[in-house]
Design a protein around this motif. Sequence first.
Motif, PDB file in Angstrom:
ATOM      1  N   GLN A   1      17.857  57.861  88.849  1.00  0.00           N
ATOM      2  CA  GLN A   1      18.920  59.105  89.359  1.00  0.00           C
ATOM      3  C   GLN A   1      19.848  58.473  90.364  1.00  0.00           C
TER       4      GLN A   1
ATOM      5  N   LYS B   1      24.515  56.477  87.382  1.00  0.00           N
ATOM      6  CA  LYS B   1      25.186  57.788  87.376  1.00  0.00           C
ATOM      7  C   LYS B   1      25.360  58.241  85.634  1.00  0.00           C
TER       8      LYS B   1
ATOM      9  N   ASP C   1      24.928  57.640  81.269  1.00  0.00           N
ATOM     10  CA  ASP C   1      23.699  57.446  80.452  1.00  0.00           C
ATOM     11  C   ASP C   1      23.436  56.041  79.869  1.00  0.00           C
TER      12      ASP C   1
ATOM     13  N   SER D   1      17.289  63.804  81.899  1.00  0.00           N
ATOM     14  CA  SER D   1      17.784  62.907  82.794  1.00  0.00           C
ATOM     15  C   SER D   1      19.439  62.594  82.252  1.00  0.00           C
TER      16      SER D   1
ATOM     17  N   SER E   1      22.696  63.033  79.855  1.00  0.00           N
ATOM     18  CA  SER E   1      23.765  63.902  79.956  1.00  0.00           C
ATOM     19  C   SER E   1      24.056  64.453  78.337  1.00  0.00           C
TER      20      SER E   1
ATOM     21  N   ARG F   1      19.721  61.726  74.432  1.00  0.00           N
ATOM     22  CA  ARG F   1      18.356  62.296  74.579  1.00  0.00           C
ATOM     23  C   ARG F   1      17.684  62.145  73.009  1.00  0.00           C
TER      24      ARG F   1
END
Length: 284
Positions: A204, A208, A210, A237, A239, A244
Amino acid sequence: MKNIFMSLLLLAGINSFAQEAGKAGELLKNEVSTIEKQTSGNTERRNNNSDFSRSDKGNPQSNTKKNPNYQWNQNYGYAEVFVRIPEQGFFTVEVDDQAISNASGKYRFFDLQAGKIPISVYDNGYLIYKTTLRLRNNNRMVLDFFTDKGLYLLDSYPVQNQSYGFNDWNDIWNNPYGNQPGNGYPSGNVMDNTTFMQFFQMLQKNEKFDDGKIMMIRQQTNTTSFTSQQIRDLVKSLSFDKNRLMMAKLLYRQCADKNKYFLVYDAFDFDGSKRELMEFITQS
């Protein structure tokens, strides 16, 4: 209650069958002839007992050892040790329970377990050197040995097992029997929660976007497996749902508890992504 009991019995039967010898793979023909069996059997018994009985001669398989207690999911481990001895001579190098003898000066050991492992060097059968190596899983240790100086560690670096076409021993040997991770079988080095929190916080903080997060997660999968809950956090986590979904599919193979993979569905914003992941898991 009766239905639950019957379901448990059925599940136990399925798991038992999944580990049945001969269930998976193609049987290759045994080309040892009856005469070869009898000759080798009698020779072995003569070596072990010169006074073997006359009745034993006619039954070469009377003392054949059988071991029905198969070790279906033994942790063979995966670490490598490469040793070079750039000298003239016939040496034997022994690492843990493996030994290699030759005069070529190259000694390569595979499928070693991580941890403290003894290594010994013999010159024409005489022990001349002994020490302990500290191996890491999915790492190769490279060493040079000199009879008048000793053993020198040159390097230790990660082994990319994907270059062999599979991740670890279980992927290629146990999966055909149905011994999938999540059914009581481990899947590589599962990251503990403390280490995961360190990894997640670094992810994280340092990445910053993907693309960077995906690259960092991919790199970690070379040596690490995750729980379903950890995968949910990693996937969430990112975006964008398309990223994802891609990551959820990728990490499914690295999941140590696939029976809880439904937790990952919570990482998506759109029902379409959830359904596509469900279909992917169903077909896997």
